[in-house]
Design a protein around this motif. Structure first.
Motif, short mmCIF file in Angstrom:
data_model
loop_
_atom_site.label_atom_id
_atom_site.label_comp_id
_atom_site.label_asym_id
_atom_site.label_seq_id
_atom_site.Cartn_x
_atom_site.Cartn_y
_atom_site.Cartn_z
N PHE A 1 -0.75 5.12 5.99
CA PHE A 1 -1.05 5.04 4.85
C PHE A 1 -2.11 3.96 6.12
N GLU B 1 0.38 10.02 -2.92
CA GLU B 1 -0.47 10.62 -2.37
C GLU B 1 0.42 10.91 -0.28
N ILE B 2 0.27 9.17 -0.09
CA ILE B 2 0.81 10.03 1.38
C ILE B 2 1.81 10.93 1.62
N ARG C 1 5.05 7.20 7.19
CA ARG C 1 4.50 6.81 5.57
C ARG C 1 3.89 5.25 5.96
N ALA D 1 -6.06 3.95 4.51
CA ALA D 1 -6.32 3.23 3.49
C ALA D 1 -6.87 1.85 5.23
N ALA E 1 2.45 2.06 -3.10
CA ALA E 1 1.24 1.91 -4.81
C ALA E 1 1.29 3.48 -4.15
N ARG E 2 1.00 4.37 -2.85
CA ARG E 2 -0.03 5.19 -2.67
C ARG E 2 1.40 6.03 -2.36
N ARG E 3 2.42 6.10 -2.45
CA ARG E 3 4.21 6.94 -2.15
C ARG E 3 3.44 8.19 -2.20
N GLY F 1 0.22 -1.32 -0.21
CA GLY F 1 0.28 -0.24 -0.07
C GLY F 1 0.35 1.08 0.23
#
Length: 150
Positions: free
Chosen positions: A104, A73-74, A100, A108, A69-71, A66
């Motif tokens: 996440f 946005e994070i 991070r 999420a 994949a979402r670095r 997660g």
């Protein structure tokens, strides 16, 4: 430390995820290889006379995958909550992975209560840093939580 086995396995997964993401940042390890290496050689293993606790593997995979994949946005969420003049690049690399992972989890993993997620990463921070940095983790993740959880 919580005596609940599932809680302990999740705590171990969080610590392992921070370590895996640190390794990924330092070595550029591909995600699949990184997960495989941690499954086979780290989580629940004895390394240099230190026993790594059994981790909840699916939770570990979700955290590492997660964050990977979402670095972007994070990192945007985190950068917006740092003090003026601070950037993610200025943060200690381990600290960055702690933040991070915590971020996440807050964006999420609605199954994890806000307070539990924050306090778990404060505990992870205490494994690497002193109280000042642990308070920093608490403050940043609390600000993230206020932004992403209503």
């Amino acid at each position: 430390m919580n005596s609940n086995p599932r809680s302990q396995a999740r705590s171990a997964a969080r610590l392992g995820a921070v370590q895996a993401l640190y390794q990924q940042q330092m070595e550029g390890t591909a995600l699949a290889r990184l997960l495989d290496e941690f499954h086979r050689h780290r989580l629940g293993q004895i390394i240099e006379d230190e026993h790594y606790a059994e981790a909840e593997i699916d939770f570990f995979d979700d955290l590492v995958g997660g964050v990977d994949a979402r670095r972007g946005e994070i990192d945007e969420l985190l950068a917006a909550r740092l003090a003026q003049g601070w950037t993610l690049a200025r943060l200690d690399k381990t600290m960055l992975q702690i933040l991070r992972c915590g971020t996440f989890e807050l964006i999420a993993r609605n199954d994890v209560p806000t307070g539990a997620a924050i306090s778990e990463y404060v505990d992870v921070a205490k494994a690497f840093f002193d109280d000042r940095e642990a308070k920093f983790v608490n403050g940043v993740l609390d600000a993230v939580a206020k932004a992403v959880r209503s």
